[in-house]
Design a protein around this motif. Structure first.
Motif, PDB file in Angstrom:
ATOM      1  N   HIS A   1      28.664  -0.094   8.757  1.00  0.00           N
ATOM      2  CA  HIS A   1      27.468  -0.659   8.146  1.00  0.00           C
ATOM      3  C   HIS A   1      27.247  -0.035   6.774  1.00  0.00           C
ATOM      4  O   HIS A   1      27.407   1.185   6.593  1.00  0.00           O
ATOM      5  CB  HIS A   1      26.252  -0.415   9.040  1.00  0.00           C
ATOM      6  N   TRP A   2      26.851  -0.861   5.823  1.00  0.00           N
ATOM      7  CA  TRP A   2      26.630  -0.397   4.456  1.00  0.00           C
ATOM      8  C   TRP A   2      25.354   0.441   4.390  1.00  0.00           C
ATOM      9  O   TRP A   2      24.303   0.049   4.873  1.00  0.00           O
ATOM     10  CB  TRP A   2      26.528  -1.571   3.502  1.00  0.00           C
ATOM     11  N   LYS A   3      25.486   1.598   3.727  1.00  0.00           N
ATOM     12  CA  LYS A   3      24.341   2.453   3.483  1.00  0.00           C
ATOM     13  C   LYS A   3      24.040   2.622   2.004  1.00  0.00           C
ATOM     14  O   LYS A   3      22.882   2.704   1.595  1.00  0.00           O
ATOM     15  CB  LYS A   3      24.572   3.840   4.119  1.00  0.00           C
ATOM     16  N   GLN A   4      25.085   2.647   1.196  1.00  0.00           N
ATOM     17  CA  GLN A   4      24.911   2.786  -0.253  1.00  0.00           C
ATOM     18  C   GLN A   4      26.154   2.267  -0.950  1.00  0.00           C
ATOM     19  O   GLN A   4      27.277   2.451  -0.479  1.00  0.00           O
ATOM     20  CB  GLN A   4      24.672   4.249  -0.634  1.00  0.00           C
TER      21      GLN A   4
ATOM     22  N   ILE B   1      29.131   9.313   8.821  1.00  0.00           N
ATOM     23  CA  ILE B   1      29.110   8.648   7.522  1.00  0.00           C
ATOM     24  C   ILE B   1      30.479   8.792   6.871  1.00  0.00           C
ATOM     25  O   ILE B   1      31.055   9.891   6.823  1.00  0.00           O
ATOM     26  CB  ILE B   1      28.020   9.233   6.609  1.00  0.00           C
TER      27      ILE B   1
ATOM     28  N   GLU C   1      28.997   4.436   0.794  1.00  0.00           N
ATOM     29  CA  GLU C   1      28.692   5.175   2.005  1.00  0.00           C
ATOM     30  C   GLU C   1      28.559   4.174   3.152  1.00  0.00           C
ATOM     31  O   GLU C   1      27.729   3.265   3.085  1.00  0.00           O
ATOM     32  CB  GLU C   1      27.408   5.997   1.864  1.00  0.00           C
ATOM     33  N   LEU C   2      29.379   4.356   4.165  1.00  0.00           N
ATOM     34  CA  LEU C   2      29.425   3.452   5.317  1.00  0.00           C
ATOM     35  C   LEU C   2      29.158   4.253   6.587  1.00  0.00           C
ATOM     36  O   LEU C   2      29.672   5.372   6.752  1.00  0.00           O
ATOM     37  CB  LEU C   2      30.790   2.766   5.413  1.00  0.00           C
ATOM     38  N   GLN C   3      28.383   3.686   7.468  1.00  0.00           N
ATOM     39  CA  GLN C   3      28.043   4.345   8.717  1.00  0.00           C
ATOM     40  C   GLN C   3      28.887   3.780   9.851  1.00  0.00           C
ATOM     41  O   GLN C   3      29.023   2.561   9.995  1.00  0.00           O
ATOM     42  CB  GLN C   3      26.557   4.182   9.043  1.00  0.00           C
TER      43      GLN C   3
END
Length: 442
Positions: free
Chosen positions: A396-399, A343, A381-383
């Motif tokens: 990928h977008w997480k938050q 993350i 927050e990006l994965q």
């Protein structure tokens, strides 16, 4: 032959008598003159030349003619080599005198010396060929050997231990007069320091891998564990841990397989959606639909800084603006990021002043005018996601949260992460980012 030996005996007697006379004069005179020293040196040289001439005309007793020729050739070769050393040191006239004496003994001594050196080089080549034959017998054929699952570093070290050298020079260079130093003449510490500049503080490990594909010596140098350990420390910092307690066997394996951010390009996403426009006054049944399309860019640096830009311009025009850490455009936002497993936590602030705050009359006290949009802080927050052929190439977008402070009030807005408005970011390499090195890897 008897007459020659008798003449030589007479000359020896004359020299002995002269030497006895000289010694007697030295005993009587308290100090020798320079003329006496010159005479003694001249007599020694004359005696040596006479012995060489007699050896050239008279065969040694108890031996054959071929042995005499070999001794003459050895003397001529010795004189020629001494002349070469004198010429190399700058004493040309003394070297010419030795060359003349060598050619008097053997006229073609220069060609014979060259042929002997060439024979030594041929012997060295034959030794290398024998080494290759032993490698073939040990099933180390590079063309036929299956290198899948083979530790190339260990294999190259074994081959170089047999050959006894780290770098191999081209065979055609033996006949050239080289006035510059070869790369292999540099100390190992200097070469490794040059590699630190190649990697640089921006972690251009792709250039290091291209360096490793040149030869076996470069391959081993590019696998230096200290370079890869410093690269891992620059990415994960205090979260690096100890190599012994990780599932990785080397620092390079950790750098390759552990989730990380790529620095030699940008992460780009294109967002497009449809939006209803305003109805026409003339025709109430006409409802326009607008296509909205824009790009979002992320540029990460190895020191923990990040740049973000949202614009409708194409990537060919925008990637150049993200080249420097401190951009001049106001549309580029700056922030910091941290890695936590796979993350990426990004924090970006924007504090845009209003146009009225920039225009103040002289002599008046400047008022603290609040920015037009207030102070905005973006928390993302990006994965890190890998594909089949490209590791760590997607985010990928997480938050996504925005915190806005205005009029001493704080407002938090959390965006809904849909795939249409927030698609994944794809990595794109930009070659111009690593054309220059600002500093070595530390």
């Amino acid at each position: 032959m008897d007459s020659t030996s008798s003449d030589a005996g007479k000359e020896d007697d004359d020299e002995s008598s002269s030497s006895s006379t000289t010694s007697g004069s030295e005993a009587t005179s308290p100090k020798r003159s320079e003329l006496d020293d010159f005479r003694e040196q001249w007599q020694k040289e004359l005696k040596k030349e006479q012995h060489v001439a007699s050896a050239a005309t008279v065969a040694p007793a108890g031996g054959n003619v071929e042995d005499g020729k070999d001794s003459i050739e050895q003397q001529a070769r010795l004189l020629f080599q001494q002349g070469s050393e004198l010429e190399r040191s700058g004493k040309v006239f003394e070297a010419m005198r030795l060359y003349r004496r060598a050619t008097q003994l053997v006229p073609d001594i220069e060609f014979r010396v060259y042929d002997k050196k060439h024979a030594k080089a041929t012997t060295a080549v034959a030794e290398v060929d024998g080494l290759m034959e032993r490698m073939l017998e040990a099933n180390i054929d590079e063309d036929e050997e299956n290198l899948e699952g083979v530790d190339l570093g260990l294999r190259f070290q074994t081959l170089m231990a047999r050959s006894g050298k780290l770098f191999e020079r081209a065979s055609g260079d033996r006949k050239l007069i080289v006035t510059s130093a070869h790369f292999s003449d540099l100390p190992m510490e200097v070469i490794l320091y040059i590699l630190r500049w190649v990697v640089s503080n921006d972690l251009d490990l792709k250039s290091l891998e291209r360096f490793a594909s040149v030869c076996r010596g470069f391959y081993l140098l590019a696998r230096d564990p200290e370079i890869w350990r410093h690269a891992c420390m620059r990415i994960w910092g205090v979260n690096l841990g100890v190599l012994k307690g990780t599932p990785f066997s080397s620092w390079r394996e950790m750098y390759i397989n552990r989730p990380r951010i790529l620095f030699h390009g940008c992460y780009i996403s294109r967002t497009s959606y449809l939006r209803s426009g305003e109805n026409s006054f003339q025709d109430q049944f006409y409802r326009p639909i607008q296509l909205v399309e824009y790009y979002r860019y992320f540029r990460f640096f190895a020191d923990g800084k990040v740049l973000m830009m949202t614009t409708a311009d194409e990537p060919q025009q925008c990637v150049v603006r993200l080249k420097h850490r401190v951009p001049t455009q106001n549309e580029i936002l700056r922030g910091h990021y941290r890695l936590h497993d796979d993350i990426v936590i990004v924090v970006i602030q924007r504090n845009r002043p209003s146009a009225a705050g920039q225009m103040q009359r002289p002599g008046r006290k400047a008022r603290d005018i609040e920015p037009e949009y207030g102070q905005q802080t973006f928390l993302m927050e990006l994965q890190i996601v890998s594909t089949g052929k490209r590791p760590f190439s997607q985010l990928h977008w997480k938050q996504y949260t925005m915190v806005q402070q205005r009029n001493n009030q704080e407002k938090t807005t959390q965006f809904e992460l849909t795939t249409t408005k927030y698609p994944p970011l794809y990595f794109s390499r930009v070659k111009s980012y690593h054309q220059e090195s600002e500093g070595p890897l530390k």
